[in-house]
Design an enzyme around this catalytic site. Structure first.
Site, PDB file in Angstrom:
ATOM      1  N   VAL A  88      13.723   1.017   8.705  1.00 25.43           N
ATOM      2  CA  VAL A  88      14.516  -0.168   8.992  1.00 25.43           C
ATOM      3  C   VAL A  88      14.109  -1.314   8.079  1.00 25.43           C
ATOM      4  O   VAL A  88      12.995  -1.360   7.561  1.00 25.43           O
ATOM      5  CB  VAL A  88      14.361  -0.577  10.473  1.00 25.43           C
ATOM      6  N   VAL A 130       7.678   0.759  10.715  1.00 28.34           N
ATOM      7  CA  VAL A 130       8.249   1.028   9.400  1.00 28.34           C
ATOM      8  C   VAL A 130       9.437   1.974   9.490  1.00 28.34           C
ATOM      9  O   VAL A 130      10.363   1.893   8.676  1.00 28.34           O
ATOM     10  CB  VAL A 130       7.171   1.610   8.452  1.00 28.34           C
ATOM     11  N   GLU A 131       9.448   2.845  10.479  1.00 29.40           N
ATOM     12  CA  GLU A 131      10.497   3.862  10.561  1.00 29.40           C
ATOM     13  C   GLU A 131      11.722   3.348  11.326  1.00 29.40           C
ATOM     14  O   GLU A 131      12.694   2.910  10.727  1.00 29.40           O
ATOM     15  CB  GLU A 131       9.928   5.142  11.171  1.00 29.40           C
ATOM     16  N   MET A 132      11.698   3.362  12.671  1.00 27.40           N
ATOM     17  CA  MET A 132      12.869   2.950  13.443  1.00 27.40           C
ATOM     18  C   MET A 132      12.673   1.621  14.160  1.00 27.40           C
ATOM     19  O   MET A 132      13.644   1.010  14.596  1.00 27.40           O
ATOM     20  CB  MET A 132      13.263   4.067  14.403  1.00 27.40           C
TER      21      MET A 132
END
Length: 350
Positions: A88, A130-132
């Site tokens: 994201v 960092v991911e979702m």
């Protein structure tokens, strides 16, 4: 000890191949057509369908831009073809996304093995900043509960009060257990079809055995011996330090499993990756630093086994690895449930 392990592993897995298949010449068993499911999460069609929707839905990310499929693209080979996956707000992670295909046969998940199951793995990325990027698991279930059709579907699949983070993970894991790619050329060979492999692929298979690759790449997924869920099979990379590849491909700056366990003994230790469909899952290594399969073969032979392969050996091994590409199950994009007259993703997500 490592050399002894290398000699014994092929024998152990020859014995695992059902008789009367080519037990003498097929060192690894063929891939099953179904993946085992845990007792507390039996696979059902309705659960798989719900999990598939969640897998493809970017609304489970904080800004509505990233789904599970963003990094594990099942419309291709279960990867995103990038050295490090994007998250994201344009962020980028530190590691390459491993394929989701055949992950059901692994005893631990993630490169560092920190998740003991597909269910536990599914809970991680959604709250990784960092991911979702969701704040916590309550925010995830709250987002889903705001979509009425999802709420009803969870109740239908899991019963009253069925919308929980554990059931969210169970549904995604159930879908992932359908992502199996059996019937590769090697699988047909292991079941008795001598003609399934070309002569070069057979040479490559023998080169793999002679080189010692089976010290790590054994079992149905070519990712290590069968182990209980949660017990991982790891290897230090590089095992033999000091080659030019160590610096060229930045193989040691990421401390590997030590980051998860805080145990210095796990420094630069990694879960052994699968060879299934490896010809389709470039770039290679935990940091996606190696662009081609032939170079990955050279690097691994040198840093793990201390061997310099000639070009014919490399070409033969690559040809054998190409025989591990299986038949992918047909995938169709699911219709995701809509919400009328409003958005469930904040206009200014924090």
């Amino acid at each position: 000890m490592r050399n002894l392990f290398s000699r014994l592993l092929p024998v152990a897995f020859v014995l695992a191949v059902p008789v009367p298949a080519l037990a003498v010449t097929a060192p690894w068993p063929p891939l099953p057509t179904e993946a085992p499911a845990p007792a507390d999460n039996p696979t059902t069609p309705a659960k798989v369908e719900l999990g598939k929707k969640l897998f493809f839905d970017p609304r489970v990310s904080v800004d509505g831009t990233v789904s599970c499929n963003s990094c594990h693209n099942v419309m291709e080979a279960g990867v995103d073809d990038r050295p490090q996956s994007g998250g994201v707000r344009g962020q980028r992670g530190a590691r390459s996304s491993p394929t989701v295909y055949n992950a059901a046969f692994l005893s631990v998940q993630f490169w560092d093995g920190r998740a003991p199951s597909l269910e536990e793995q599914a809970k991680g990325p959604i709250v990784n900043p960092v991911e979702m990027g969701m704040k916590d698991h309550a925010a995830v279930t709250g987002r889903i509960a705001a979509i009425p059709a999802y709420f009803s579907e969870f109740e239908s699949v899991f019963g009253k009060d069925g919308l929980t983070i554990d059931n969210f993970a169970r549904a995604i894991a159930a879908y992932e257990r359908t992502l199996i790619t059996p019937d590769s050329a090697y699988d047909r060979y292991a079941r008795g079809d001598e003609s399934a492999l070309s002569e070069q692929q057979k040479r490559g298979m023998q080169t793999v055995l002679a080189t010692g690759c089976t010290a790590c790449h054994s079992g149905v997924d070519f990712a290590g011996p069968p182990l209980p869920p949660g017990q991982g099979f790891y290897q230090k990379v590089p095992l033999i330090p000091g080659s030019q590849y160590e610096t060229k491909y930045d193989l040691t700056s990421d401390i590997g499993r030590e980051q998860a366990t805080k145990n210095p003994a796990d420094h630069n230790m990694w879960r052994v990756p699968s060879w299934r469909n490896i010809a389709l899952t470039a770039p290679y290594f935990h940091n996606g630093s190696v662009a081609t399969l032939d170079e990955a073969v050279r690097v691994m032979a040198k840093i793990q086994l201390g061997k310099d392969l000639d070009e014919q050996q490399v070409a033969d091994i690559v040809s054998f690895l190409e025989s591990l590409t299986g038949k992918f199950p047909e995938q169709t994009m699911p219709r995701l449930p809509s919400v009328e007259a409003k958005t469930v993703v904040p206009v200014d997500p924090k």
